[in-house]
Design a protein around this motif. Structure first.
Motif, mmCIF file in Angstrom:
data_model
loop_
_atom_site.group_PDB
_atom_site.id
_atom_site.type_symbol
_atom_site.label_atom_id
_atom_site.label_comp_id
_atom_site.label_asym_id
_atom_site.label_seq_id
_atom_site.Cartn_x
_atom_site.Cartn_y
_atom_site.Cartn_z
ATOM 1 N N ILE A 127 2.440 6.910 5.640
ATOM 2 C CA ILE A 127 2.039 8.006 6.524
ATOM 3 C C ILE A 127 0.819 8.753 5.989
ATOM 4 O O ILE A 127 0.042 9.333 6.735
ATOM 5 N N ARG A 128 0.653 8.717 4.665
ATOM 6 C CA ARG A 128 -0.530 9.300 4.006
ATOM 7 C C ARG A 128 -0.805 8.445 2.776
ATOM 8 O O ARG A 128 0.049 7.671 2.375
ATOM 9 N N ASP A 129 -1.946 8.649 2.142
ATOM 10 C CA ASP A 129 -2.212 7.948 0.881
ATOM 11 C C ASP A 129 -1.097 8.262 -0.100
ATOM 12 O O ASP A 129 -0.732 9.428 -0.267
ATOM 13 N N ASN A 130 -0.564 7.246 -0.738
ATOM 14 C CA ASN A 130 0.490 7.417 -1.740
ATOM 15 C C ASN A 130 1.760 8.055 -1.203
ATOM 16 O O ASN A 130 2.513 8.675 -1.958
ATOM 17 N N CYS A 131 2.002 7.942 0.077
ATOM 18 C CA CYS A 131 3.202 8.542 0.671
ATOM 19 C C CYS A 131 3.798 7.599 1.722
ATOM 20 O O CYS A 131 3.197 7.353 2.772
ATOM 21 N N GLU A 132 4.974 7.082 1.391
ATOM 22 C CA GLU A 132 5.665 6.124 2.264
ATOM 23 C C GLU A 132 6.826 6.822 2.966
ATOM 24 O O GLU A 132 7.646 7.458 2.296
ATOM 25 N N GLY B 101 18.245 8.487 11.423
ATOM 26 C CA GLY B 101 17.035 9.208 11.825
ATOM 27 C C GLY B 101 16.421 10.085 10.744
ATOM 28 O O GLY B 101 15.296 10.566 10.884
ATOM 29 N N ARG B 102 17.148 10.328 9.653
ATOM 30 C CA ARG B 102 16.569 11.147 8.569
ATOM 31 C C ARG B 102 15.373 10.428 7.959
ATOM 32 O O ARG B 102 15.368 9.206 7.844
ATOM 33 N N ARG B 103 14.380 11.222 7.545
ATOM 34 C CA ARG B 103 13.194 10.637 6.920
ATOM 35 C C ARG B 103 13.143 11.005 5.432
ATOM 36 O O ARG B 103 13.353 12.175 5.083
ATOM 37 N N ILE B 104 12.861 10.002 4.613
ATOM 38 C CA ILE B 104 12.714 10.240 3.172
ATOM 39 C C ILE B 104 11.327 9.732 2.776
ATOM 40 O O ILE B 104 10.908 8.648 3.201
ATOM 41 N N VAL C 272 8.624 8.624 -0.140
ATOM 42 C CA VAL C 272 8.494 8.165 -1.527
ATOM 43 C C VAL C 272 7.017 8.164 -1.898
ATOM 44 O O VAL C 272 6.190 7.583 -1.188
ATOM 45 N N LEU C 273 6.700 8.805 -3.014
ATOM 46 C CA LEU C 273 5.294 8.906 -3.420
ATOM 47 C C LEU C 273 4.945 7.816 -4.444
ATOM 48 O O LEU C 273 5.733 7.514 -5.340
ATOM 49 N N ALA C 274 3.752 7.257 -4.294
ATOM 50 C CA ALA C 274 3.174 6.322 -5.264
ATOM 51 C C ALA C 274 4.120 5.174 -5.627
ATOM 52 O O ALA C 274 4.134 4.705 -6.763
ATOM 53 N N GLN C 275 4.896 4.735 -4.629
ATOM 54 C CA GLN C 275 5.808 3.593 -4.816
ATOM 55 C C GLN C 275 6.746 3.766 -6.004
ATOM 56 O O GLN C 275 7.154 2.796 -6.642
ATOM 57 N N GLY C 276 7.040 5.019 -6.326
ATOM 58 C CA GLY C 276 7.957 5.267 -7.445
ATOM 59 C C GLY C 276 7.312 5.086 -8.808
ATOM 60 O O GLY C 276 7.988 5.133 -9.832
#
Ligand code: ARJ
Length: 425
Positions: A322-327, A334-337, A339-343
């Motif tokens: 959805i953004r750079d370094n943000c999945e 339906g909850r959204r989680i 994850v930054l920089a692939q962990g």
């Protein structure tokens, strides 16, 4: 292997055309690293590392470039690779290649390429190795045993690497001496705390731009790195929750004003999670199942094993960047989680790593340890060695001078008092 690289007999980088931008980054870092400047000046004059070959495997950042060029100025022949697939700055790598450094590193490499780069850097048959995470030393012990005879010793930058090496030493699997740079006071009390605190929040903010004030900020692991993250998150107005396994660490977190709870409970209330434990499976499936909609998850530990992404993938229905370094992972309900920089290390993958001012001291320890190995490596016992206290004080003193901080000096009477065990009430 993927195409579109700049290569020659001494490097493989993403694009040599980025060198000019990289040089400006290095110049910027250099202007904020006065201890390194002083060491470089002295040892370039003495040529302390002439005739030695240093192979390094450490994040290719603008600060690392300052270390590499200081080692080269002191006479060493250098070959280098990055120690994490997402931490190489391609501009810096290009500038180093252009300056004649042997370097094999680019952002976004896969595991096979990672080891290919390490193997390339070992072709120079090093006399010293310089690690962050111990992957290089381990590779030498695993696949290049013939090189060990020529290696005087190595250094290790980080907690996780020192942990691995102490385990190797206990098993008598370690074949040459190593200096634990991480365990120097001028390293872990500054780099690990203030460096990690600032750069990790920097990574989270660049990747998300969320407001931290008022958020529940969960820090897994309240060691040097975790306590730095907690300190800075609290300073931004977040409400910090720490999770721990060690009673003394948990107690420190409590007395520093943070709540301490089990991760099973923290998972339900956290808005932002950061792992800083050095242990695997800190956030697993059952945690993702109870997290709030919009929870942000990241890691600042050396390896990417702290967040179990395999279990998250299994639970998620879909995923998009959805953004750079943000999945964004969308769960079945339906909850959204997020994850930054692939962990992977969020501070190096989503920001620029620790600020230059902090790396100045960490890398001064690396530099002086290389000089020590050049001079005394032959006589060192095969073990993991601590940095001598005198080196810590030398580095701290040079740093203080540049900070315009005055230092008191004990009088002769005070020194005598210090040693006088008969003096009491
Ligand atoms: C190079 C960096 C930087 C930076 O010293 C830190 C440590 O122990 C690491 C664990 O992998 C990362 C390393 N580190 C942090 N910031 N290395 N350049 N700017």
């Amino acid at each position: 292997m993927s195409e579109n690289f700049s290569t020659s007999d001494h490097f493989k980088v993403r694009d040599l055309g980025l060198a000019k931008a990289g040089r400006m980054k290095i110049d910027w870092a250099e202007s904020r690293m006065p201890v390194m400047a002083a060491l470089r000046e002295e040892h370039a004059r003495k040529q302390s590392l002439k005739g030695f070959r240093i192979t390094g495997c450490l994040h290719v950042t603008k600060e690392t470039a300052v270390l590499i060029e200081a080692l080269a100025a002191a006479g060493a022949q250098i070959s280098w690779s990055g120690c994490n697939p997402l931490s190489t700055n391609d501009e810096v790598a290009a500038a180093l290649a252009e300056a004649g450094i042997s370097i094999y590193a680019w952002h976004g490499m896969n595991t096979e390429e990672f080891y290919w780069c390490i193997d390339k850097t070992l072709e120079q048959k090093p006399t010293m190795t310089l690690d962050d995470g111990a992957d290089l030393i381990f590779r030498v012990h695993d696949k290049h045993l013939d090189l060990i005879e020529g290696i005087l010793g190595g250094t290790e930058e980080t907690t996780t690497g020192v942990h691995r090496l102490r385990a190797m030493s206990r098993d008598q699997a370690l074949k040459y001496p190593v200096i634990a740079v991480n365990d120097a006071e001028t390293k872990w009390d500054f780099d690990n705390v203030y460096g990690t605190g600032q750069s990790s929040l920097d990574g989270i903010l660049r990747a998300t731009s969320v407001l931290l004030a008022g958020k529940n900020f969960v820090v897994a692991g309240y060691g040097h790195c975790g306590s730095g993250c907690a300190l800075r998150a609290a300073g931004m107005g977040a409400s910090v929750i720490a999770t721990e396994v060690k009673p003394t660490a948990a107690l420190k977190a409590t007395l520093n004003g943070h709540r301490v709870m089990k991760m099973d409970e923290a998972a339900k209330v956290g808005d932002v999670f950061i792992t800083a434990t050095g242990m695997k499976d800190i956030l697993v499936g059952r945690h993702f199942e109870t997290m709030k909609d919009g929870a942000i998850v990241c890691n600042t530990g050396h390896y990417d094993c702290e967040i179990n992404l395999v279990e998250l993938e299994e639970l998620a229905e879909s995923k998009r960047t959805i953004r750079d370094n943000c999945e964004e992972y969308v769960m079945k309900d339906g909850r959204r989680i997020y994850v930054l920089a692939q962990g992977r290390l969020v501070n190096l993958a989503a920001a620029e790593g620790h600020p230059s001012e902090v790396m100045d001291m960490s890398f001064a320890n690396q530099f002086l340890s290389m000089v020590k190995l050049a001079q005394e490596g032959k006589d060192l016992e095969i073990a993991v060695h601590d940095i001598p206290e005198a080196q810590d004080q030398q580095i701290a003193a040079i740093k203080l001078e540049t900070l315009d901080a005055g230092l008191d000096v004990l009088t002769a009477e005070q020194i005598a008092y210090d040693d006088d065990y008969a003096a009491g009430t």
